[in-house]
Design a protein around this motif. Structure first.
Motif, mmCIF file in Angstrom:
data_model
loop_
_atom_site.group_PDB
_atom_site.id
_atom_site.type_symbol
_atom_site.label_atom_id
_atom_site.label_comp_id
_atom_site.label_asym_id
_atom_site.label_seq_id
_atom_site.Cartn_x
_atom_site.Cartn_y
_atom_site.Cartn_z
ATOM 1 N N GLY A 74 -45.381 34.943 61.863
ATOM 2 C CA GLY A 74 -44.580 34.234 62.861
ATOM 3 C C GLY A 74 -45.359 33.660 64.025
ATOM 4 O O GLY A 74 -44.787 33.388 65.070
ATOM 5 N N ARG A 75 -46.673 33.477 63.871
ATOM 6 C CA ARG A 75 -47.494 32.901 64.939
ATOM 7 C C ARG A 75 -47.919 31.491 64.531
ATOM 8 O O ARG A 75 -48.917 31.297 63.842
ATOM 9 C CB ARG A 75 -48.729 33.769 65.198
ATOM 10 N N PRO A 76 -47.141 30.468 64.908
ATOM 11 C CA PRO A 76 -47.425 29.108 64.463
ATOM 12 C C PRO A 76 -48.808 28.596 64.859
ATOM 13 O O PRO A 76 -49.421 27.848 64.114
ATOM 14 C CB PRO A 76 -46.321 28.266 65.091
ATOM 15 N N GLU A 77 -49.319 29.005 66.040
ATOM 16 C CA GLU A 77 -50.644 28.518 66.435
ATOM 17 C C GLU A 77 -51.728 29.064 65.509
ATOM 18 O O GLU A 77 -52.713 28.386 65.233
ATOM 19 C CB GLU A 77 -50.959 28.815 67.904
ATOM 20 N N GLY A 78 -51.526 30.263 64.980
ATOM 21 C CA GLY A 78 -52.461 30.808 63.991
ATOM 22 C C GLY A 78 -52.387 30.036 62.684
ATOM 23 O O GLY A 78 -53.409 29.778 62.041
ATOM 24 N N ASP A 79 -51.174 29.652 62.294
ATOM 25 C CA ASP A 79 -51.001 28.849 61.077
ATOM 26 C C ASP A 79 -51.663 27.481 61.220
ATOM 27 O O ASP A 79 -52.285 26.982 60.278
ATOM 28 C CB ASP A 79 -49.520 28.670 60.747
#
Length: 98
Positions: A74-79
């Motif tokens: 759930g961490r979009p910046e990591g994706d």
């Protein structure tokens, strides 16, 4: 011909933000002081090359991280960061917790 790999193992290091990631890869990847610390600069560094002599000296870059913090569920910046790696010449390996 053998390809050489630069392996940066960040497992065990808590990486909560993109700044934490830049701090963690700066020294082992030989990033210059003026490095932009943003996704475009990182993409140029690992794909186009010409910014880091350390990365440029290897055919393949492999970065290992734990599936937590920035790389947790759930961490979009990591994706988005993971998407910068092409999976062939530049790989991000996210390890499940033990």
């Amino acid at each position: 011909m053998t390809s050489s790999e630069l392996v940066v193992d960040l497992r065990g290091r808590l990486i909560e933000t993109l700044d934490d990631f830049w701090d963690a890869v700066a020294k082992p990847c030989g990033l210059p002081e003026w490095f932009g610390r943003n996704l475009d600069a990182w993409a140029d560094t690992i794909e186009t090359r010409g910014i880091s002599e350390v990365i440029d000296g290897h055919d393949i870059l492999v970065v290992h991280v734990d599936r937590q913090g920035l790389f947790g569920e759930g961490r979009p910046e990591g994706d988005v960061l993971a998407g910068v790696f092409d999976g062939e010449w530049n790989r991000l390996v996210v390890h499940a917790p033990d």
